[in-house]
Design an enzyme around this catalytic site. Structure first.
Site, PDB file in Angstrom:
ATOM      1  N   THR A  49       0.860  -1.178   0.000  1.00  0.00           N
ATOM      2  CA  THR A  49       0.000   0.000   0.000  1.00  0.00           C
ATOM      3  C   THR A  49       0.903   1.237   0.000  1.00  0.00           C
ATOM      4  O   THR A  49       2.123   1.125  -0.014  1.00  0.00           O
ATOM      5  CB  THR A  49      -0.916   0.023   1.236  1.00  0.00           C
ATOM      6  OG1 THR A  49      -0.132   0.366   2.398  1.00  0.00           O
ATOM      7  CG2 THR A  49      -1.575  -1.333   1.474  1.00  0.00           C
ATOM      8  N   CYS A  50       0.280   2.416   0.052  1.00  0.00           N
ATOM      9  CA  CYS A  50       1.093   3.636   0.058  1.00  0.00           C
ATOM     10  C   CYS A  50       1.891   3.773   1.352  1.00  0.00           C
ATOM     11  O   CYS A  50       2.902   4.477   1.390  1.00  0.00           O
ATOM     12  CB  CYS A  50       0.211   4.860  -0.150  1.00  0.00           C
ATOM     13  SG  CYS A  50      -1.087   5.051   1.090  1.00  0.00           S
ATOM     14  N   ASN A  51       1.458   3.092   2.414  1.00  0.00           N
ATOM     15  CA  ASN A  51       2.126   3.241   3.709  1.00  0.00           C
ATOM     16  C   ASN A  51       2.903   2.013   4.164  1.00  0.00           C
ATOM     17  O   ASN A  51       3.553   2.054   5.208  1.00  0.00           O
ATOM     18  CB  ASN A  51       1.107   3.610   4.790  1.00  0.00           C
ATOM     19  CG  ASN A  51       0.697   5.059   4.706  1.00  0.00           C
ATOM     20  OD1 ASN A  51       1.495   5.917   4.360  1.00  0.00           O
ATOM     21  ND2 ASN A  51      -0.563   5.342   4.994  1.00  0.00           N
ATOM     22  N   ARG A  52       2.855   0.914   3.404  1.00  0.00           N
ATOM     23  CA  ARG A  52       3.577  -0.285   3.838  1.00  0.00           C
ATOM     24  C   ARG A  52       3.803  -1.229   2.662  1.00  0.00           C
ATOM     25  O   ARG A  52       2.998  -1.291   1.729  1.00  0.00           O
ATOM     26  CB  ARG A  52       2.835  -0.997   4.964  1.00  0.00           C
ATOM     27  CG  ARG A  52       1.579  -1.716   4.550  1.00  0.00           C
ATOM     28  CD  ARG A  52       0.899  -2.417   5.725  1.00  0.00           C
ATOM     29  NE  ARG A  52       0.473  -1.450   6.720  1.00  0.00           N
ATOM     30  CZ  ARG A  52       0.993  -1.378   7.945  1.00  0.00           C
ATOM     31  NH1 ARG A  52       1.949  -2.210   8.315  1.00  0.00           N
ATOM     32  NH2 ARG A  52       0.541  -0.484   8.804  1.00  0.00           N
ATOM     33  N   SER A 101      -1.970   1.303  11.509  1.00  0.00           N
ATOM     34  CA  SER A 101      -2.120   2.275  10.428  1.00  0.00           C
ATOM     35  C   SER A 101      -1.684   3.668  10.854  1.00  0.00           C
ATOM     36  O   SER A 101      -1.663   3.988  12.046  1.00  0.00           O
ATOM     37  CB  SER A 101      -3.577   2.326   9.961  1.00  0.00           C
ATOM     38  OG  SER A 101      -3.979   1.092   9.411  1.00  0.00           O
ATOM     39  N   SER A 107     -10.319   1.828   8.165  1.00  0.00           N
ATOM     40  CA  SER A 107     -10.888   0.559   7.707  1.00  0.00           C
ATOM     41  C   SER A 107     -10.382   0.123   6.342  1.00  0.00           C
ATOM     42  O   SER A 107     -10.526  -1.049   5.976  1.00  0.00           O
ATOM     43  CB  SER A 107     -12.417   0.667   7.667  1.00  0.00           C
ATOM     44  OG  SER A 107     -12.817   1.720   6.794  1.00  0.00           O
ATOM     45  N   GLN A 108      -9.794   1.023   5.574  1.00  0.00           N
ATOM     46  CA  GLN A 108      -9.372   0.700   4.216  1.00  0.00           C
ATOM     47  C   GLN A 108      -8.347  -0.423   4.189  1.00  0.00           C
ATOM     48  O   GLN A 108      -8.330  -1.239   3.266  1.00  0.00           O
ATOM     49  CB  GLN A 108      -8.799   1.945   3.540  1.00  0.00           C
ATOM     50  CG  GLN A 108      -8.437   1.737   2.072  1.00  0.00           C
ATOM     51  CD  GLN A 108      -7.863   2.995   1.441  1.00  0.00           C
ATOM     52  OE1 GLN A 108      -7.627   3.986   2.124  1.00  0.00           O
ATOM     53  NE2 GLN A 108      -7.637   2.959   0.142  1.00  0.00           N
ATOM     54  N   GLY A 183      -6.361  20.683  -3.282  1.00  0.00           N
ATOM     55  CA  GLY A 183      -5.275  20.071  -2.516  1.00  0.00           C
ATOM     56  C   GLY A 183      -5.698  18.795  -1.814  1.00  0.00           C
ATOM     57  O   GLY A 183      -6.817  18.290  -1.996  1.00  0.00           O
ATOM     58  N   THR A 185      -6.507  18.045   1.274  1.00  0.00           N
ATOM     59  CA  THR A 185      -7.680  18.107   2.150  1.00  0.00           C
ATOM     60  C   THR A 185      -8.967  18.084   1.340  1.00  0.00           C
ATOM     61  O   THR A 185      -9.919  17.363   1.679  1.00  0.00           O
ATOM     62  CB  THR A 185      -7.627  19.374   3.020  1.00  0.00           C
ATOM     63  OG1 THR A 185      -6.446  19.339   3.827  1.00  0.00           O
ATOM     64  CG2 THR A 185      -8.850  19.464   3.924  1.00  0.00           C
TER      65      THR A 185
END
Length: 432
Positions: A49-52, A101, A107-108, A183, A185
């Protein structure tokens, strides 16, 4: 075989390294095909994923996995974590539940873990061990999310603002929403709003092409920022987050819009620093203005609630890790138990067939029964007796103690052969 997890995440590696470590598009199935051909790696799954980026595998040698990662994604070694067996199980359960996370409780990630499991199954790298682990992980995540409030409240400014908008204008499918800016947000707000099936979504931005791109992703309508005031009155809800140095939504603009709307209320969220909406807008009747400070208080309360829920979720996970490892331990002992039962039934059937033949040949039943009893006793007891003798001679007290637990000595009953053998070993073994 041993269960391993090797990986990196937002806690161990910066964004640029996480991007380099990821397996996206066709790279993921190619990586799984490569893993399937590794020696001594029975099963494997990749979560990216984008974070792992994480590699789950069953293998006797973790170095094989490290070498594979270095070959396919070099330069990660100093940022990797490694978990084995129970720690690996715990890690997957925490990941699937959202406890690991960047946004606690999101939950994604559960859907992404399911995609990882599905991809591994499709490409033939998923076996019984990982399949059982992932399936149990899905159940744990569902149980934790059902029995705690780990994912109940939004913990980002954008999601909190959308939740307030949903509460004020329910349902959103009867509302027009205006987004000012494109942006991060505003992108997040657009995502949440499209999931809420907002009736009409307007997106205004200084760079019209960016507004068009975001609008196409969420079924909205793009506006040039120069036309903002022409469409202000159409909006029931406004989200603004630009980098403008001065406010772009003024008190007079909103006053005019309210007049056109015949005083129908407007809800405005100023998500920018410095502010996009003049503070005086909040003094207008029928205009309800929320700033980042207002939303941050709600967000912090939600974060506190999630942290409390996370403690309960961690306890649930610890219990499930123990249960899972106990189940694995039980499965590990099934094979010798099956062999023991097969040995017993095969011996019984063989001697019973011989006894029936002897009876058919006219041999006295008492002789046949006595021979059958002796045969069964000798056949069944010979392997464990021989093993115990060898264990005693080798001073293998662990096996002897196991036998004593299986066959505890009763009052008035002795095992003279076994006792004598053990005593002999104690007397003659120079190492004792």
């Amino acid at each position: 075989m041993t269960l391993w997890v090797l990986g990196l995440n937002h806690q161990t590696a910066p964004m640029e390294l996480r991007e380099r470590a990821s397996f996206v598009g066709d790279a993921l199935p190619r990586a799984l095909d490569s893993l399937r051909n590794l020696p001594n790696v029975n099963e494997a799954a990749l979560l990216s994923t984008c974070n792992r980026t994480e590699l789950y595998a069953e293998t006797t040698n973790a170095q094989i996995l490290l070498n594979w990662l270095e070959q396919h994604r070099p330069g990660l070694q100093n940022h990797l974590y490694q978990y084995r067996d129970a720690a690996a199980v715990r890690h997957l359960f925490r990941v699937a539940t959202g406890l690991d996370s960047m946004v606690l409780g999101e939950s994604q990630i559960l859907g992404q873990v399911k995609d990882s499991w599905s991809m591994a199954r499709t490409h033939g790298t998923l076996g019984n061990t990982l399949d059982r682990l992932f399936q149990h992980g899905f159940s744990v995540a569902k149980h934790a999310r059902t029995n705690t409030r780990i994912g109940a409240n939004p913990v980002s400014i954008a999601s909190t603002a959308v939740r307030l908008a949903q509460d004020a204008f329910s349902p959103l499918n009867e509302s027009t929403v205006l987004l000012i800016g494109t942006g991060e947000t505003i992108q997040l707000a657009a995502k949440h709003l499209s999931e809420g099936r907002v009736q009409r979504l307007l997106i205004a931005n200084r760079t019209h092409a960016k507004a068009q791109m975001l609008a196409s992703q969420h079924g909205g309508y793009a506006l040039p920022l120069t036309e903002l005031n022409l469409h202000l009155a159409e909006a029931d809800i406004i989200f603004s987050a630009t980098a403008a140095p001065t406010p772009i939504v003024t008190q007079s603009n909103v006053e005019s819009a309210l007049h056109i709307r015949k005083r129908k209320p407007m809800l405005l969220f100023d998500l920018a620093i410095p502010r996009d909406i003049e503070t005086e807008v909040g003094t207008l009747t029928d205009a309800y203005l929320y700033t980042i400070d207002d939303l941050e208080r709600a967000v912090e309360e939600n974060r506190r609630s999630r942290r409390e829920a996370a403690e309960t979720a961690e306890a649930i996970i610890e219990l499930q890790v123990k249960r899972y490892m106990d189940t694995l331990q039980a499965h590990a002992h099934q094979a010798p138990l099956r062999r023991l039962r097969t040995f017993g039934t095969t011996t019984r059937d063989e001697l019973l067939t011989r006894a029936r033949q002897q009876l058919a040949n006219g041999r006295p039943a008492e002789e046949v029964l006595e021979q059958l009893a002796h045969g069964l006793t000798n056949r069944l007891l010979h392997p464990p007796t021989a093993a115990l003798r060898e264990a005693a001679l080798a001073n293998n007290t662990e096996l002897v103690r196991a036998a004593e637990q299986l066959f505890p000595e009763k009052p008035g009953y002795h095992h003279p052969t076994l006792q004598t053998t053990i005593v002999k070993t104690d007397e003659t073994d120079p190492a004792s």
